[in-house]
Write a protein that holds these residues in place. Structure first.
Motif, PDB file in Angstrom:
ATOM      1  N   ILE A 349       0.881  -1.178   0.000  1.00 35.82           N
ATOM      2  CA  ILE A 349       0.000   0.000   0.000  1.00 35.82           C
ATOM      3  C   ILE A 349       0.913   1.221   0.000  1.00 35.82           C
ATOM      4  O   ILE A 349       1.764   1.369   0.876  1.00 35.82           O
ATOM      5  N   LEU A 350       0.753   2.081  -1.015  1.00 39.71           N
ATOM      6  CA  LEU A 350       1.526   3.344  -1.103  1.00 39.71           C
ATOM      7  C   LEU A 350       0.486   4.393  -1.410  1.00 39.71           C
ATOM      8  O   LEU A 350       0.141   4.613  -2.569  1.00 39.71           O
ATOM      9  N   PRO A 394      -1.715   2.587  -8.701  1.00 42.55           N
ATOM     10  CA  PRO A 394      -2.515   1.361  -8.540  1.00 42.55           C
ATOM     11  C   PRO A 394      -2.434   0.760  -7.130  1.00 42.55           C
ATOM     12  O   PRO A 394      -3.200  -0.157  -6.811  1.00 42.55           O
ATOM     13  N   PHE A 395      -1.511   1.258  -6.276  1.00 47.84           N
ATOM     14  CA  PHE A 395      -1.295   0.623  -4.970  1.00 47.84           C
ATOM     15  C   PHE A 395      -1.987   1.400  -3.843  1.00 47.84           C
ATOM     16  O   PHE A 395      -1.479   1.506  -2.733  1.00 47.84           O
ATOM     17  N   SER A 396      -3.164   1.937  -4.156  1.00 50.06           N
ATOM     18  CA  SER A 396      -3.891   2.759  -3.186  1.00 50.06           C
ATOM     19  C   SER A 396      -4.662   1.872  -2.209  1.00 50.06           C
ATOM     20  O   SER A 396      -4.899   0.688  -2.475  1.00 50.06           O
ATOM     21  N   LEU A 405      -7.501  -5.530  -7.264  1.00 53.48           N
ATOM     22  CA  LEU A 405      -6.326  -6.112  -6.600  1.00 53.48           C
ATOM     23  C   LEU A 405      -5.284  -6.503  -7.642  1.00 53.48           C
ATOM     24  O   LEU A 405      -5.600  -6.712  -8.816  1.00 53.48           O
ATOM     25  N   ILE A 406      -4.037  -6.632  -7.203  1.00 58.36           N
ATOM     26  CA  ILE A 406      -2.923  -6.992  -8.100  1.00 58.36           C
ATOM     27  C   ILE A 406      -2.298  -8.238  -7.477  1.00 58.36           C
ATOM     28  O   ILE A 406      -1.442  -8.137  -6.607  1.00 58.36           O
ATOM     29  N   ASP A 407      -2.737  -9.416  -7.894  1.00 56.58           N
ATOM     30  CA  ASP A 407      -2.361 -10.630  -7.155  1.00 56.58           C
ATOM     31  C   ASP A 407      -0.944 -11.078  -7.514  1.00 56.58           C
ATOM     32  O   ASP A 407      -0.703 -11.622  -8.593  1.00 56.58           O
TER      33      ASP A 407
END
Ligand code: FAD
Ligand code: PYC
Length: 416
Positions: A349-350, A394-396, A405-407
């Protein structure tokens, strides 16, 4: 960089290092900063460095509850690679590799980045299909990646066991030649020293115990060294992310687990690359001192103790001896654990948060060391501009409600 003669080193040793210059100032907290970074690991220090260097924000403090690099930064097995599956993730880690490639020069401090290659081993037809898919995905976005077969692996790594009768036979691997290792504590010291030189206050032994929010906006922190005001706060505390976020009333989709690593007695050079196997649950490289550096999968339970359980140690040793029977008589020297914060999609998470001025950098799970410079680069951009960099958009936090999600469980390459 300052150089020391042998006589100078001896004089310092005999004077108990009293004359040794500090690599960074022991700063006293000011009443107020433009930005506070909570957490003096590699990611927090890199964030502060790029805030000062790239965005001209110099009234910045890093608050660290212990000592610089004493968290996961100084506890990891130092593997750096960018061979993730999805474009969002691989481009983020690739930005990091590009920064690693110039980091020693940029910081004027040798972080010993060694591009000795990383092999991710496949033991089944399905592993090999996954490897081919990931290698193709990497090449499509310009990341170096190749598929190698068992004979090529044996040629490059003569001591590895490629016998077809092994319990988990080696069928092939992905190889990223630009991947490798770096000296983890030098990374923390290099960023600390360079940030300090740009005016950042690095304040150790300063635990954040509360986050002050007024009218939906952060205004400062409570700490073991008193209240410190701030317009912006970046929380970069790895295994403690849920605890610190809760101070601002945020509940994170994170589970905290122990992750263990081990080093052996020093050996003569025997392994000049990095070998990882997600299937047998172990990874191994050799440090420049000669120790075999070995890591495990996570311990399955949740906890905040920086140690793990014996069954995981035994399982990891079995995995390494399966891969390298020749190491079965090597004596182990030390073992330790860190706490890793794992997100449901094995991605970080960024992000901005619903609280104005509060930003989160966490959830790197088992794999954030490789991202240290890139994470600091994009997080500094996010804090300075109140907007994410295109690489971390995308990492919100919102992805856990939107479902985007980005699995990356497969490419995380460490058993979760
Ligand atoms: P940290 O270095 O943990 O820094 C966070 C800091 O926050 C700590 O120093 C902590 O003391 C401080 N802190 C916490 N709470 C507070 C508070 N309330 N107030 C002030 N300070 C606070 N990744 C890879 O890419 N490759 C690897 O080979 C690899 N191997 C690993 C092996 C092990 C055994 C472990 C444990 C992790 C491994 N990782 C690896 C993961 C990697 O180490 C982490 O993702 C990364 O180091 C996180 O960096 P950080 O700066 O965010 O965290
Ligand atoms: O993410 O490459 C990685 C890694 C290696 C060991 C732990 N994490």
């Amino acid at each position: 960089m300052k150089r020391y003669s042998a006589l100078g080193l001896l004089r310092n040793a005999l004077s108990h290092n009293r004359n040794w210059p500090e690599a960074w100032r022991s700063a006293e907290p000011k009443k107020h900063y433009d930005a506070i970074i909570v957490g003096g690991g590699g990611h927090g220090l890199a964030t502060a460095y790029y805030l000062a260097k790239v965005h001209g924000m110099r009234n910045v403090a890093v608050l660290e509850k212990g000592w610089i690099g004493g968290g996961n930064t100084g506890r990891n097995t130092t593997i750096v690679r960018s061979n993730y599956l999805w474009t969002e993730a691989s481009l983020l880690y690739e930005k990091s590799i590009q920064l690693w490639e110039g980091l020693s020069q940029d910081l004027n401090y040798n972080v010993m980045f060694s591009q000795r290659g990383v092999y991710n081993i496949g033991h089944s037809l399905q592993d090999m299909r996954d490897i081919e898919r990931r290698v193709n995905a990497n090449r499509l976005v310009g990341i170096d990646a190749e598929v190698v077969d068992a004979a090529q692996i044996k040629k490059a790594i003569p001591h590895i066991n490629t016998s077809a009768t092994a319990r988990y036979p080696i069928l092939g691997a992905s190889l990223q030649r630009r991947a490798g290792v770096a000296r983890h504590d030098a990374v923390a010291w290099g960023f600390a020293r360079a940030a300090d030189a740009l005016g950042v206050d690095i304040i150790e032994q300063c635990e954040v115990t509360g986050i002050d929010v007024e009218g939906g906006k952060v205004v400062g922190v409570q700490s073991s060294r008193g209240r410190i005001g701030a317009d912006k706060i970046g929380v970069v505390v790895a295994g403690n992310a849920s605890v610190v976020a809760a101070m601002a009333g945020l509940r994170l989709p994170i589970e905290s687990h122990p992750l263990q690593a081990f080093v052996s007695e020093p050996l003569k050079p025997v392994l000049d690359t990095v070998v990882m196997s997600g299937a047998v649950h172990g990874y191994i490289s050799q440090s420049d001192k000669g120790e075999l550096v070995i890591g495990a999968g996570i311990d399955a339970y949740n906890g905040y103790g920086q140690r793990g359980s014996f069954p995981t140690i035994e399982h990891t040793m079995q995995a390494i001896i399966e891969l390298f029977p020749i190491f079965s008589r090597v004596r182990m020297l030390r073992l330790w654990g860190g706490i890793v914060d794992v997100c449901p999609d094995a991605c970080p998470i960024l992000s901005k948060t619903p609280i104005d001025g509060l930003f989160l950098n966490c959830g790197w799970g088992t794999g954030g060391f490789k991202a240290t410079p890139g994470s600091g680069w994009v997080f500094a951009h996010t804090i300075a501009n109140d907007e994410p960099h295109e690489l971390n958009a995308p990492f919100s936090l919102e992805r856990f409600t939107s479902g985007a999600l980005i699995d990356e469980h497969g490419a995380a390459a460490v058993a979760h």
